[in-house]
Design a protein around this motif. Structure first.
Motif, PDB file in Angstrom:
ATOM      1  N   ILE A 612       0.736  -1.247  -0.058  1.00 21.67           N
ATOM      2  CA  ILE A 612       0.382  -0.104  -0.405  1.00 21.67           C
ATOM      3  C   ILE A 612       0.859   0.970  -0.407  1.00 21.67           C
ATOM      4  O   ILE A 612       0.512   2.212  -0.728  1.00 21.67           O
ATOM      5  N   LEU A 613       2.139   0.998   0.990  1.00 18.22           N
ATOM      6  CA  LEU A 613       2.833   2.859   0.445  1.00 18.22           C
ATOM      7  C   LEU A 613       3.120   2.719  -0.305  1.00 18.22           C
ATOM      8  O   LEU A 613       3.668   3.573  -0.879  1.00 18.22           O
ATOM      9  N   PHE A 616       0.336   3.568  -2.832  1.00 23.96           N
ATOM     10  CA  PHE A 616       0.531   5.607  -2.906  1.00 23.96           C
ATOM     11  C   PHE A 616       1.689   6.384  -3.265  1.00 23.96           C
ATOM     12  O   PHE A 616       1.451   7.169  -4.019  1.00 23.96           O
ATOM     13  N   ALA A 617       3.027   5.702  -3.141  1.00 25.59           N
ATOM     14  CA  ALA A 617       4.554   6.354  -3.659  1.00 25.59           C
ATOM     15  C   ALA A 617       4.477   6.898  -5.098  1.00 25.59           C
ATOM     16  O   ALA A 617       4.901   7.011  -6.166  1.00 25.59           O
ATOM     17  N   THR A 619       1.474   6.290  -7.442  1.00 26.96           N
ATOM     18  CA  THR A 619       0.989   7.038  -7.884  1.00 26.96           C
ATOM     19  C   THR A 619       1.313   8.743  -7.330  1.00 26.96           C
ATOM     20  O   THR A 619       1.562   9.162  -8.541  1.00 26.96           O
ATOM     21  N   GLY A 620       1.964   8.922  -6.514  1.00 32.14           N
ATOM     22  CA  GLY A 620       1.760  10.421  -6.767  1.00 32.14           C
ATOM     23  C   GLY A 620       3.111  10.417  -7.613  1.00 32.14           C
ATOM     24  O   GLY A 620       3.399  12.065  -7.910  1.00 32.14           O
TER      25      GLY A 620
END
Length: 909
Positions: A612-613, A616-617, A619-620
């Motif tokens: 998940i981290l 998110f990273a 995607t960022g």
């Protein structure tokens, strides 16, 4: 000497001789038998004269004389034939015969006008002595030649004719009856026993003139086998007194138990005729060698029974042994006197009987004055009342009380009717009924003994004996089968002491061809109601099989069905089916629980958290690059390949969720597709980048002409070609082996089946997983090689060094992955460890790529936008010249940082 002469009498020649009461012994044998008789009588007379013993018998006159054999005295010590008086087995039984004769002679309907007489002898409980005494019965049948004998006046002598005995009542002991029957058979004299029960006497070919009103021990042995089985025992010992009675009884018990099956004999012990001191202690010690065999089947005389109980008490084994006694024990009090605690719970059997009040009244009314016909009664009187009679020629013993003659039986002494009294009476009545029926047939119009019955023909009388059928003294029928045996009818007793007002024998069942046992009325030592166990091996627990002991079918060892076995039957353990495990008690199988990696498991939480981290990273980063797509840093990063590489990184994080998700056909298909695809995309893009940089600077060393296929479009085509190899391999795999799920029952199958689990998983073995990742690993290794070769290129001109650091770190991660993944193949948590290791390794490799290649750029774009400006473009020639100079400087100084210009190479070339 008497025994050796008996062997002569019992020779085949003598036994084949057809003797006849009417005709006497055939001439060919007369002189020989006369010699035998003279020798026997002579030797007996000499022997008795030497010992100072005079032959004694009771003589009762009558028209027809019956013989009687009773153990009036016990066996004497060595050298003396007779010992002390026997009150119950001797006098009680003898008086029963006298009582029966009185009743028959006074009965107008039975043998009317015919009086039965008797000649009653004492056997002294010794077979050889009984043989000598019984020769009296055949004396009249031996015709003596007196032609040469003359009186002094020349006249022939007048020799009194010996009394003729037509039948014999007795004997008591089986060994005595066997000895006597062999002689009586020679002279065709029928014999009816009231107490001999040895099965050997049922042999009609050897003892055809022998009959008995008591059932043989073969019936008794059958009853005892039935009792043992009814109590659930299967392991017992046997104990027998040496002799026909004990040994034949035990032999019959052993034979019947073998035929019936399910009963084993632990020990079979014989008690010698003349036991030495300590013999019974040895018997008890031997019985304790098989202590599980608590049941003891005992065929022994009263004295031996008493001494066995004494030895058990002395060994402090009260309550251990569970005796099953034959009719020699019966319901007698003498064997258990002062041994009641040891005998408690003993089960005994006795031919069905009842106490006869008429006989009791008769016997208790006997006195010295009215019973002078019984020559042994005075001796009985002294023993019963513990006094001494004054007799002529015998010195009075001052140490004993003088008898007054006023004592009375039962009033001044203890009286208990002996158990075989009724059978003595039945035996006398059976002989009387046979004579009565014979008289009716042969002398229908005669009021007394007619010529046809003078003398009585023995073989004919035997036929009448076998055909009698009347109600006996106990109210039961008296009859004989073809072997001369009475039917088996037994009462079953148990000696009880607890919870009853009068300790003693209690009837707990009957046996008449089959057993009727009231188990609920039985009680044992201490008042216990539960039947004690006498088994070689106790029942196995559920889940245990029996391993039989060789040669002893009642003994076994219990073995637990171990591992994944269950108890198929009492002797066999079998493996449960592969998808099942045994029940806790191992009596059957149950389905093995099916598990999968749960989202809530600690093995799943860590990789999911990292994924998940990472998502998110990633995607960022993608969002930042899209937002600042036209800025110099994004353009300088090679936008096209960066987006491809970021897509691969995203897919690497995404595979974590597929690896943890519940397996299904769709999930398994996506696992196959994406497991290697994300890494393939990432390393294909990085390989293309490093290859481009390497070719540019290698080409620059040779020529100023740029190499081919370095444009963004060419790079994308090369990358997609590399990716297509992975995709093509996966689809070939789909065609060869379609994706599906299975349940692996072998992976999580520890020694303890309670922890066995079936694992729901995709059909991907460790080998197929390696095949799936092998292409990506090849790309990774190749990319690492190019990164090493491009390590000298200045970082101001390319991403070689960040890619190199990324690949070095990634290789370390995957080198650590291999031993962890394959080193846990034998672990009970293999699936969880391997799944977590794989997903964490992939997430870490993606994080390394993301962190080293793009996080610095995002940091500059977000936090230092002033550095995100266009730099002056340089030609390919200038780039190559700068690279050459930089390379030379780096060779001169390893410590100094090379490349001062911040100029980015022109990527558009």
């Amino acid at each position: 000497m008497a025994e050796s002469l008996l062997d002569i009498i019992m020779s085949p020649e003598a036994l084949s001789c057809p003797l006849s009461l009417r005709l006497g012994v055939p001439l060919i044998y007369r002189s020989w038998l006369q010699l035998v008789w003279v020798l026997l009588v002579g030797i007996s007379s000499v022997s008795e004269a030497q010992q100072g013993i005079q032959p004694q018998s009771i003589k009762i006159e009558g028209d027809i004389t019956l013989g009687g054999l009773f153990p009036v005295h016990s066996r004497g010590p060595a050298g003396v034939p007779c010992g002390e008086i026997k009150r119950e087995k001797g006098i009680h039984r003898l008086e029963a015969m006298l009582y029966a004769l009185d009743q028959i002679n006074s009965d107008p309907d039975l043998l009317p006008n015919i009086t039965l007489g008797a000649r009653i002898l004492d056997t002294c409980s010794r077979d050889t002595y009984a043989l000598e005494q019984s020769l009296t019965f055949v004396q009249a049948l031996i015709q003596k030649d007196n032609s040469d004998v003359r009186c002094s006046n020349g006249e022939p002598p007048i020799i009194p004719k010996p009394e003729r005995v037509v039948g014999v009542i007795g004997a008591s002991g089986s060994s005595v009856s066997i000895m006597v029957a062999n002689v009586l058979r020679l002279f065709a004299i029928p014999q009816i026993s009231y107490a001999s029960t040895a099965p050997e006497l049922s042999d009609n070919s050897r003892y055809e003139f022998f009959s008995r009103v008591v059932p043989p021990d073969s019936y008794q042995a059958q009853a005892m086998v039935d009792i043992v089985k009814a109590m659930g025992w299967n392991y017992v010992s046997t104990l027998a007194s040496e002799g026909n009675y004990g040994e034949s009884g035990v032999d019959a018990f052993l034979q019947i138990s073998r035929e019936a099956g399910g009963l084993c004999i632990a020990q079979s012990i014989r008690i010698p005729r003349e036991p030495r001191p300590g013999e019974f202690e040895k018997v008890i010690k031997r019985l304790m060698e098989t202590s599980n065999a608590r049941g003891v089947i005992i065929f022994a005389n009263e004295d031996d029974i008493k001494r066995v109980l004494q030895a058990a008490k002395k060994a402090n084994l009260t309550g251990h042994f569970l005796f099953v006694g034959s009719d020699s024990w019966g319901a007698k009090s003498s064997p258990i006197e002062n041994q009641e605690e040891v005998a408690e719970g003993a089960v005994t059997i006795l031919p069905k009987r009842r106490c006869m009040l008429d006989v009791r009244q008769y016997f208790t009314s006997r006195s010295l004055e009215n019973n002078r016909r019984n020559i042994w009664f005075a001796e009985f009187w002294e023993d019963d009342f513990k006094c001494k009679l004054t007799r002529p020629g015998i010195k009075y013993d001052p140490g004993r009380r003088k008898c007054t003659g006023e004592e009375r039986i039962s009033r001044d002494s203890q009286y208990e009717q002996e158990g075989k009294v009724q059978f003595v009476i039945d035996a006398v009545y059976a002989m009387a009924h046979a004579l009565h029926n014979m008289h009716l047939d042969l002398c229908p119009s005669s009021t007394g003994v007619c010529e046809k019955m003078d003398p009585v023909e023995g073989r004919m009388l035997l036929q009448y004996i076998h055909s009698v059928n009347f109600n006996g003294s106990a109210g039961t029928g008296v009859m004989f089968n073809e072997n001369g045996d009475a039917p088996g009818r037994y009462d079953i007793f148990q000696y009880q002491m607890s919870n009853i007002s009068n300790p003693g024998y209690k009837v707990i069942g009957q046996w008449t061809n089959h057993l009727r046992l009231n188990v609920e009325e039985m009680q044992w030592s201490g008042g216990e109601r539960k039947i004690p166990e006498s088994v070689c091996s106790f029942p196995c627990e559920p889940g245990e099989r029996k391993k039989m002991v060789k040669g002893v079918p009642c003994c076994w060892h219990c073995e637990l069905c171990d591992g994944y076995q269950y108890q198929l039957d009492e002797f066999t353990c079998d493996m449960c089916p592969f998808d099942m495990r045994p029940l806790k008690n191992r009596t059957g199988c149950r389905p093995t629980p099916i598990i999968k990696l749960e989202w809530s498991s600690p093995w799943a939480i860590i990789p999911v958290f990292l994924a998940i981290l990472g998502i998110f990273a990633t995607t960022g980063v993608i969002g930042t690059f899209i937002r600042f797509n036209d800025t110099p840093i994004v353009r300088a990063s090679g936008r096209e390949l960066s987006y491809v590489l970021l897509t691969g990184i995203f897919l690497i994080y995404l595979i974590t969720f597929l690896m943890i998700a519940e397996p299904s056909v769709a999930v398994c298909a996506f696992r196959r597709l994406l497991l290697g695809l994300g890494m393939c995309i990432s390393y294909s893009a990085m390989l293309t980048k490093t290859n481009r940089i390497y070719r540019i600077f290698e080409q620059g060393k040779k020529s100023v002409t740029p190499p081919k296929f370095i444009s963004p479009t060419s790079q994308l085509i090369i990358t997609f070609i590399l990716i297509s190899v992975q995709v093509l391999g996966v689809f070939v795999w789909f065609g060869v082996v379609p994706p599906h799920t299975n349940i692996d029952y072998e992976e999580l199958k520890p020694p303890n089946p309670e922890f066995a689990r079936g694992i729901l998983k995709c059909d991907m073995s460790d080998l197929s997983l390696i095949y799936c990742l092998s292409y990506s690993i090849l790309l990774m290794v190749t990319c690492t090689v190019y990164a090493i070769k491009s390590r000298g290129v200045p970082e101001t001109f390319n991403e070689a060094k960040p890619i190199g650091f990324t690949m070095y770190t990634t290789c370390i991660i995957w080198l650590a992955f291999v031993p962890i993944f394959f080193g846990t193949s034998q672990s009970t948590e293999k699936m969880f460890i391997q799944t977590t290791t794989l997903t964490v390794s992939m997430s870490l490799s993606a994080t390394v790529s993301l962190g080293m290649l793009y996080i610095p750029k995002v940091y500059v774009i977000i936090f230092h936008p002033e550095q995100n400006v266009q730099k002056r473009k340089r030609s390919f020639k200038a780039v190559v010249t700068a690279a050459t100079v930089s390379t030379r400087l780096s060779q001169k100084s390893n410590d100094k940082q090379n490349g001062e210009s911040k100029m980015e190479p022109d990527r558009s070339q």
